[in-house]
Structures are given as C-alpha cells and as structure tokens.
Scaffold this active site. Structure first.
Site: not given
Lengths: 332, 511
Positions: B252, B307, B310, B313, B315-316, B393, B400, B403
């Site tokens: 992750h 992941r 998935k 996003d 934030c990654y 995201d 938010d 993020h």
C-alpha cells in the site's frame, strides 16, 4: 427538540452531577471545527469523564454516542475498552453492537481494532469468518477487514476450523473479481507466507497448482495475477524461465490461425485478449536478464525498449534504468 | 460527424485494456479514465494556461479553513486536530506563504493545548496521546514555532514524549499508535521523525524496529500496515517457534512511504550495529518495481495509485511519488549515487538508449529520477485542482485540506530534486562537537553510552544531509506550466521545507 434527535447529555437527569469541560479555555483556536450542538455536548462530557477517570455503565452510553457521530475518535474507543474491562461488561453484547458498527463505519481503523481486542479476550474466532465475509460483500477491498481476517487466522491458528476452508474462500472472492488484489494478497498469505498447512506439504504440487496460468489466460492484463506469479516463483526460488514458454504466448499479437496444443500448463490467450501484454513483455525481459550473459541482456534490452517506446511509455525512465543496470552488470 | 468523432477519439490515450472480461475493478477503472480524459486540455485552449497552478485560489481555500473554520463534515477529523493545522500550514509553506505573528501564536497555543500531560500530543485537548498526532504537532511547531519562551519549542516536553514512546513499544520492535490501539508502520514513521528531529532517538528505543519494518514488505515489493506471527492455538501467549511473520494486508502506498522513510531513518542505527550482528534487509529491486508500477498510464494522466488494481488518487503523488526521493538514500537512482562506469559502458548505454528519451517541446530531460515527473505534474495540475480552490483525490470529488497538502507536496517533489548529499553528511558528522551533550536526560543506561553518542551524531548528520540540486533549482525547465508554478522544495523524509527541518533540528541538538 426535533424528532429522532437524541437528548443532549446536558439535559439528562443522570448526568447532572458532571460539569462538562470546554475544549479550549481562554483560547480562540485557529482552524476550529464547526461542531454540531450534539457533538459539542457529548465531547464536553467525555473530557470531564476522562479527567475524573470514572468507569461506569453510563460511560458506555456516552462513548457510543460519540462514536456514532465520529467513529475516528480513538480516545472514546480507548476509554470505552478500559471501561468494559473495569465494569466487567458482557462482551458478547459489545460484539453485537460492533456488528452494526462495522458495516456502518467500515473505513474506520478503530472499529476493526476494537473487535480484535474483544475477540482476543472472548476467544471465539470461528463466527468471525462469516462476519468478515459479509463485510467484504459491502467493500471487497477494505484494507482493515482483510488485515483483521489475516490476524484472526494467525493468532488463533486453528487448522481444522479456521484454515481448512480458506483457499475455497479465496477462490470465491477471485471468481467475483479476478482483479481484486486484496484477495490475491490473501491467497499469498494463506498458501505461502503463513507456512505450510496440513495436506499442503508437497510443495512442488502446490506450486504447480498456484502458477496462475488459467487466471492469466482469462484476463492477461491483470497486474495482480502477474505479481502473484512473480511472488510465488521468488518465494520458492524457482527461476522465471520455468514459465517462459507460457509467458511468450502473451508477448505477441493474437494469432487466430495458430493451432493451440491442448496443454494445461500452456493455456493460450483467447480471441478477446488485448495483446501484446506489457506485463508479459516485462516478465520475459526478466527471464532473459536472468540468463546473466551479454546475449540475454541484449534480448532483454530489446524488450525493454519496446516497453519504453510503445507498450508502457509512461515508465520510460524506469525501462532506461533497467537497460543501464543490466548493461553494467554484464560488464563487471 | 462520425469521421470527426473518430478523429477526436484517435488523439486520446487508449484506455486500460481489460481483455473483454469486465469485473467491478475494470468497470470503475474505465469510468474514472473517461472522467480524467475530459480534463486533458483541448488544443484550442484559451488564454489561460491549462497547466497553471492556481495558487491564489488555493491560498484562499486554506485561509478560509484556517480563520473561519472547518464545516461539520470535519467532525470526522476531530481526533486529528493537529493534522488539520499541519496540512494547512505546510500547504502554505509549500506555496511560500508565511503566517503573521498573531496567527502564528494562535497556532502555537492550539498545538500546545493538545500536549498530553503524560507525554506526546493528542488529537485534541482532553484526548489521549497518539504517535500520529505527535508527528503532526511537532511538524506544525517546526513551521510556526521558534526558540525561546512562548515560542512553542521550549514548551515541548521531550522527556515525556520519550517516555510515551517507550510505553507503546512492543517486544517485536513495533509500536502501538496509542495505548490499546493498533500497531502499524505509520506510527513508526511518525515516532522516528519526531525522535530524530527532537534529539530523543536512542538505541533502546529502536532496538528490533528494523527487523519489524523489513517483515512488512510483501511479495509485491511494497509494504503493508504491519506483520504478525503465528501463535500456538492452545496458548494465547505463545508465539510458535520458528513461525514466519507474514504481512497483514497488501502492499500500500501510504504504508510503503512510511516504511521506507523509517528504513532510511533507521540507517544510522543499522550501520552502527556490531558487524557480527545479523543485519535485516529489504528487497530494493522489488520495491522500485512496485513503486514505478503505481504510476498510472496516459489514460490516468500519470497520477499514482496506492495499491495494485486500485484507482489513482492525488494524495499518492506524495506517498508513492515522494518515496522515490527516499530510494536515493538507499543507493537506488540519482546521479549522486551513480556508480563509476567505464567509457565503454557509457557508450553502449547511449547506443541502447538512443531515441528513448521522453519529452519533446521545451521539456528538458533529467536522468536522475525513475518515475515520470512530468506526467505526475500534469495529473496534479489538470485533475487535482478543484476549480474553486483546494486540491483533491480526483475529479469530481470535493477538495479537502489533506489532499491539498499531499497534492502540493507531490508537485514539489516532481519539480525539485532533493537528494541525500554524502559530502554534506560527512561534513556535518565531522563538525560535530563530541562534548555536545543532550539537553535533556533520557536516563540512557551507561553501557549504551558510546553507541548512543554515535547514534546522535549520525542521525543528526543524516537528517540534515539532504540538499537541493543547485543546477536544477536555478532553472525552471522541469516545472510544467512554467516558473509561476514553482513551489518550495520539500524534505523527502519530514514533508517540511528544508529550512523548517533544519531550524527545529539545530535547536533541539543545541547547535
């Protein structure tokens, strides 16, 4: 008061003896959260209780109310757990409440950890399997749910009642979605990472069963299946070249005229497969690189170049890096 | 009409292949790609560059949350109040915004109100101490605090934090994130950053921790939340002898960043272990492969997922993109760590790599990174920015503050090259004054004294050895959208600016 709304703790007779605590005294905090009256009320009483150290049945009422408004309030969970133990509350009642919470607040860390604390004491792991399966039907990739299942298996470690049907469960999850990586990870956990299970001592047979060729032939562009294949070969220290003939079928465009030899170890791609498959090309390049000589590196380099320029262009820097590393390794 | 449509779709990147075998994963993947591709700039884009970072609306978005407050939706973050402040303050720092003294003081006071009397920082006043909020609090204080009474730094009770850390330590080298709470590698990362910055890192605190971190690497190459051994089914206290320690949960992005940053922070300790001691190790090659595969393709605009299989996003951008900087400290990638290679090999490499270089147009190629930093910047700029301010995201989600920071941190690492300078590390280590004693008494046992002194010196030198590549810093060539998009450089371990990292560490070590 509006209908359906719980009475404020400030209006409850049984809380009259407690003076709620303000969160910030003499302070005008930056970035304040604009709380609802219900949340502000309940957390004021919680601060007072946490300070006095009271552990009583009414604390369970209070912490439940807070958790329902904010399941991420770890201190309310922590205090609730201590209270349950201190007053010797019936844990099966608590677990029942958790069944409701787990579905409602699936994404919360605390809901699953609290469950783990309860089950550790109660030592009744078997009904948990069915409950987890039910939760996964709501959210089939929930990280906490899967980790909880893995913890349950490792901690209680009951061969007959816990582990025995786990592979069947994995198969069912993968049948629902062959791209569910959480299920693939669980498969690795069950078959390899946790050690040898009863009846699985013949590792050669297990490895052969696990080689995932059927999965790959069904949907070749599935990173989860390729990662699993790599994972089990590495884990068992088996050379990638052992499956090279199979992998090669997926590195070239589909050929309708090709006559397939029926061989369970070499299931060919179907007509709907999107080929060539980048993961297969990458795999074959690794096979060539592992040959360890200049010729192997040369052939691997050709494949890496095709990834960099055509089949996986976003990762061009990585494929360049692989080429450099491989060339340097045969020099030294 | 049909021909026109065809022409238009022909220019779009092709969607992720699904082999005509749809499953829930491929369905949601395709829905996402369709939406993302709508965010590609049209060729006849108007005056404003589609690649502009709209700093002013993002600053307004953050200022609104800081001053007016966060709406009731943020009740779910009530146990993360220091985080909310850290996310906002660090997002400001990233964009070069400095808070006025009055608001700085209010921020300091709020963080100090979260300090737990028994050590560590809590999610809010009256809550329990937690490793994660301790990191967020100390990092927030690194940004807004200062030396001297009332400045927030002197008020940090370091001995109490140290005692809290020891109180959550487990036999296997891991840590509970709070009393009665879970073990995971996020907590270890937070603990190690705080301990290193505040000069409370001791051999006793971290004995066994490298082994624990290493056990969380999965067969995919990334790291999971934690690991767990098998127990004797008849004895709940007894770990089965020789039992393996499988990872709990799959590889992750968030856990991988935390585990790898922890691994880097543990290097000074690992290097000081006696040569005969068994040295834990991780598989760097598998880690690198997993990380590069987390980057989405052109149909996902080059964002990162967390992941396998998935969705991407924003934030990654930090959790996965940021991990590449960490790899340089472990000898993977980066010019700084390049092996010396003969001319002949270089020629061969040049020959083999001919025609591969990315770019075209104004893009200047850089050889010191292993992910596609240009594509990552494009994802953040095109898909990450919410039209009314804040980052997110992915579209059409609402922005938010979480993020907003991690998109900006990701953008920052994609713009800059911050690397662990071996020469700077050596200089700092050599300039260390051996008579510089720790300012607080942690009660380190006398037999640990020598190792303890060396660990202090090496941990200090390592955390401050990160440096920005000057040649790259002085050019805007690697910044998609041009120089107005430039952000401050981010320290790859702390996620603070370089200046804030250095400021608090120098104060803590008494330098």
């Amino acid at each position: 008061m509006s209908e359906g709304r719980a009475t404020l703790f400030a209006d409850r007779e049984e809380w009259k003896d407690v003076e709620p605590l303000e969160q910030y005294e003499n302070l005008n905090p930056l970035a304040p959260i604009l709380y609802t009256p219900e949340y502000k009320d309940a957390t004021g009483y919680f601060r007072a209780i946490a300070k006095s150290g009271e552990k009583s049945p009414r604390v369970l009422v209070l912490t439940e109310a807070i958790i329902r408004m904010n399941p991420g309030h770890y201190s309310a969970w922590q205090y609730r757990y201590e209270t349950l133990l201190a007053i010797d509350a019936p844990l099966d009642v608590e677990l029942k409440l958790m069944n409701e919470f787990a579905v409602k607040y699936l994404k919360s860390y605390q809901v699953w950890h609290h469950r783990r604390l309860l089950v550790t004491i109660m030592r009744k792991p078997i009904p948990e399997l069915a409950f987890i399966t039910l939760s996964l039907s709501e959210d089939s990739k929930n990280y906490h749910t899967w980790s909880y299942r893995q913890w349950l298996l490792a901690y209680f470690n009951d061969e007959e009642d816990l582990w025995a049907k786990e592979l069947d469960f994995v198969e069912r999850m993968l049948a629902q979605d062959i791209r569910n990586n959480s299920a693939w990870h669980h498969r690795f956990f069950v078959v390899w990472a946790s050690g040898v299970r009863d009846g699985e001592e013949d590792r050669e047979r297990v490895l052969k069963r696990e080689l995932t060729q059927q999965s790959i032939s069904l949907a070749p562009n599935n990173a989860s299946a390729w990662n699993y294949l790599r994972g089990i070969l590495n884990h068992n220290k088996v050379a990638f070249s052992s499956v090279a003939e199979f992998v090669k079928l997926y590195t070239v465009p589909y050929d309708a005229s090709r006559k397939d030899i029926v061989d369970v170890d070499l299931p060919p791609p179907g007509p709907s497969a999107d080929l060539p498959c980048a993961a297969a090309i990458e795999f074959l390049a690794d096979v060539y690189e592992q040959e360890g000589d200049k010729d192997g590196v040369q052939r691997a380099t050709e494949l890496w170049k095709s990834l960099a320029t055509e089949h996986d262009t976003i990762r061009v820097k990585y494929w360049e890096h692989r080429i450099r590393e491989a060339l340097e390794s045969v020099q030294s | 009409m049909a021909a026109e449509e065809q022409k238009e779709t022909a220019t779009l990147p092709k969607l992720t292949p699904f082999d005509n075998h749809p499953t829930p994963t491929s369905d949601v993947q395709h829905e996402t790609e369709e939406i993302l591709l709508e965010h590609l700039p049209s060729p006849d884009a108007t005056a404003q560059s589609p690649y502009a970072l709209n700093k002013s609306v993002h600053i307004q978005f953050l200022a609104k949350h800081l001053i007016k407050g966060l709406n009731a939706r943020y009740i779910s973050q009530d146990a993360s109040q220091p985080w909310l402040l850290f996310w906002i303050l660090q997002a400001f720092s990233c964009m070069g915004v400095v808070l006025d003294p009055d608001n700085c003081q209010r921020a300091i006071d709020k963080i100090l109100a979260c300090q737990h009397p028994a050590g560590g920082f809590s999610g809010g006043p009256g809550q329990a101490a937690h490793l994660l909020t301790t990191y967020a609090s100390v990092c927030a204080l690194a940004i807004i605090g200062r030396p001297g009474k009332g400045g927030g730094w002197e008020e940090i009770d370091r001995k109490a934090i140290y005692d809290f850390f020891l109180s959550v330590k487990q036999k296997d080298g891991s840590f509970l994130v709070a009393h009665h709470s879970e073990v995971d590698v996020r907590g270890i990362y937070c603990l190690l950053v705080v301990a290193t910055l505040l000069d409370i890192l001791t051999p006793e605190l971290i004995a066994g921790t490298p082994e624990f971190i290493a056990s969380c690497q999965t067969y995919e190459g990334g790291f999971s939340s934690s690991s767990f051994p098998s127990y004797d089914p008849h004895n709940p206290q007894k770990i089965l002898e020789g039992s393996p320690r499988p990872a709990l949960g799959e590889a992750h992005g968030g856990y991988t960043f935390c585990a790898v940053a922890s691994w880097v922070l543990l290097q000074p300790y690992i290097k000081l272990l006696p040569p005969e001691a068994p040295k834990p190790s991780i598989d760097l090659k598998a880690l690198l492969r997993w990380l590069v595969l987390m980057q989405g393709t052109e149909s996902e605009l080059g964002g990162f997922r967390g992941r396998t299989n998935k969705l991407v996003d924003g934030c990654y951008s930090w959790w996965c993109g940021g991990a590449f900087g960490l790899l340089e400290a472990l000898g993977v990638g980066g010019l700084e760590n390049a092996k010396s290679v003969s001319e002949e090999v270089i020629d061969q490499e040049e020959e083999a790599l001919k025609g591969l270089k990315i770019g075209g147009g104004d893009w200047v190629d850089i050889d010191d990174e292993l992910f596609n930093s240009k594509a990552l910047q494009e994802y953040i700029l095109l898909a990450g920015q919410a039209p009314d301010g804040g980052l997110r995201d992915k579209p059409p989600k609402a922005p938010d503050v979480y993020h907003t920071l991690y998109c900006l941190s990701g953008l920052s690492i994609a713009q800059h090259h911050v690397f662990p300078s071996t020469s700077k590390c050596k200089k700092l280590s050599e300039a260390w004054n051996p008579f510089n004693e720790r300012k607080i008494d942690l009660g380190v046992s006398s037999e640990d004294k020598d190792l303890n002194a060396s660990l202090r010196r090496e941990a200090y030198a390592a955390i401050l050895s990160w440096d920005e590549d000057i040649a790259r810093a002085s050019s805007y060539a690697h910044i998609v959208g041009g120089k107005d998009n430039r952000l401050n450089a981010t320290h790859p371990i702390t996620n603070l600016t370089m200046t804030h990292t250095e400021g608090i560490a120098k104060w803590a070590y008494g330098l």
